[in-house]
Design an enzyme around this catalytic site. Structure first.
Site, PDB file in Angstrom:
ATOM      1  N   ASP A 125       9.836   1.735  45.264  1.00  0.00           N
ATOM      2  CA  ASP A 125      10.933   1.731  44.307  1.00  0.00           C
ATOM      3  C   ASP A 125      11.316   0.299  43.940  1.00  0.00           C
ATOM      4  O   ASP A 125      11.104  -0.634  44.734  1.00  0.00           O
ATOM      5  CB  ASP A 125      12.165   2.421  44.895  1.00  0.00           C
ATOM      6  CG  ASP A 125      12.213   3.901  44.558  1.00  0.00           C
ATOM      7  OD1 ASP A 125      11.660   4.278  43.515  1.00  0.00           O
ATOM      8  OD2 ASP A 125      12.801   4.665  45.335  1.00  0.00           O
ATOM      9  N   ARG A 163       5.544   3.521  37.591  1.00  0.00           N
ATOM     10  CA  ARG A 163       6.643   4.350  37.091  1.00  0.00           C
ATOM     11  C   ARG A 163       7.522   3.474  36.200  1.00  0.00           C
ATOM     12  O   ARG A 163       8.061   2.457  36.651  1.00  0.00           O
ATOM     13  CB  ARG A 163       7.468   4.919  38.239  1.00  0.00           C
ATOM     14  CG  ARG A 163       8.606   5.853  37.771  1.00  0.00           C
ATOM     15  CD  ARG A 163       9.600   6.155  38.886  1.00  0.00           C
ATOM     16  NE  ARG A 163       8.934   6.719  40.039  1.00  0.00           N
ATOM     17  CZ  ARG A 163       9.348   6.536  41.300  1.00  0.00           C
ATOM     18  NH1 ARG A 163      10.388   5.766  41.556  1.00  0.00           N
ATOM     19  NH2 ARG A 163       8.694   7.088  42.292  1.00  0.00           N
TER      20      ARG A 163
END
Length: 306
Positions: free
Chosen positions: A135, A185
């Protein structure tokens, strides 16, 4: 501006105490958080799998203050991976990890230790057929996260990462990561960032998003189009027309636009839901409220009508 105001209010200790201590907030939290334990997370994975939706699982928690907490986070992810494998749910699913939860901010050696923990976790995950994505957090940690990514990809090339189109620097980072096999992402960004490093206007964030998506696709990367913005979803579909099947995937957050994700799946796209779970849900929940006025309004109505 809306997001900065909401995050500023949510960061006040009294507000945090009020929300986390109130039983009235729990039903609303459950809209965005799958539960507090591995069994709850696996239940969400099964339900999504029945609709052809893959998952990326996040053990909630960030900015740990002690090394023991970082080790507990690693243990929690290991249990999650083992649970996925035992349930026959490993294939196609992944875990998403914040390096701050692995101790990145714990002193001068924090980044190196966090990377070591991430490498150990990745080894465990890939041995069980589960992918890993790092992340991205606020702008102060981008360089450290990308450095850790390089270390992980040297051993586990499928390790994914996240880029935030709101940051001025992201087009350059997208160009660096635009190569075959690179799982990225792409999100707009949910942190309250200063104007010196981030676009304050939604239009500029959106334009940067599409520009970065084109860069990733043209470079042969595997973009994970993570957005609830239907206009950008349609643009992404247009960009994918004529490309090989599976050139990218669409991602949305747990509890948001599930019908749209199912539509995309029915149209033949790879789709995935970001499924967070755990007891340390407040920071994540605050960012979801700050993303859209509709989310905050839903929360307020729920408290009033409870």
């Amino acid at each position: 501006m809306f997001a900065q105001v909401v995050l500023g209010v949510a960061g006040a200790p009294r507000v945090r105490s009020l929300v986390t201590g109130s039983s009235l907030s729990r039903p609303v939290v459950r809209r965005f958080v799958a539960g507090e334990d591995v069994d709850s997370a696996l239940g969400a994975v099964r339900a999504l799998d029945a609709h052809g939706v893959r998952t990326t699982l996040d053990v909630l928690g960030e900015d740990v203050t002690r090394p023991e907490q970082a080790e507990e986070t690693v243990a929690a992810y290991r249990d999650l991976v083992a649970g996925l494998a035992a349930a026959g749910l490993a294939e196609g699913n992944e875990v998403s990890v914040k390096l701050s939860a692995l101790g990145q901010g714990l002193g001068p050696d924090g980044p190196a230790r966090a990377t070591e923990r991430a490498l150990a976790l990745a080894a465990h995950a890939y041995a069980h057929g589960v992918d890993v994505t790092l992340d991205m957090e606020d702008h102060t940690r981008v360089d450290l996260t990308l450095e850790a990514l390089r270390s992980l990809r040297a051993e586990f090339p499928r390790t994914g990462c996240v880029l935030q189109s709101m940051l001025h620097r992201t087009p350059g980072d997208a160009a660096d990561l635009a190569h075959p096999g690179s799982r990225v992402r792409l999100v707009k960004g949910a942190y309250a960032e200063p104007a010196e490093v981030a676009h304050p206007a939604k239009r500029d964030v959106d334009l940067a998003y599409v520009r970065c998506l084109r860069t990733l696709l043209d470079g042969g990367a595997y973009p994970m189009v993570a957005t609830h913005d239907l206009r950008i979803v349609r643009i992404a579909e247009e960009l994918l027309a004529g490309r090989a099947p599976g050139a990218a995937e669409f991602q949305m957050l747990y509890g948001i636009r599930a019908d749209e994700l199912r539509r995309l799946a029915a149209a033949g796209h790879v789709v995935r839901t970001y499924v967070p779970f755990g007891t340390d849900w407040y920071a994540y929940f605050s960012r979801r409220l700050a993303e859209r006025p509709a989310n905050l309004a839903f929360f307020a109505r729920s408290l009033v009508t409870a």
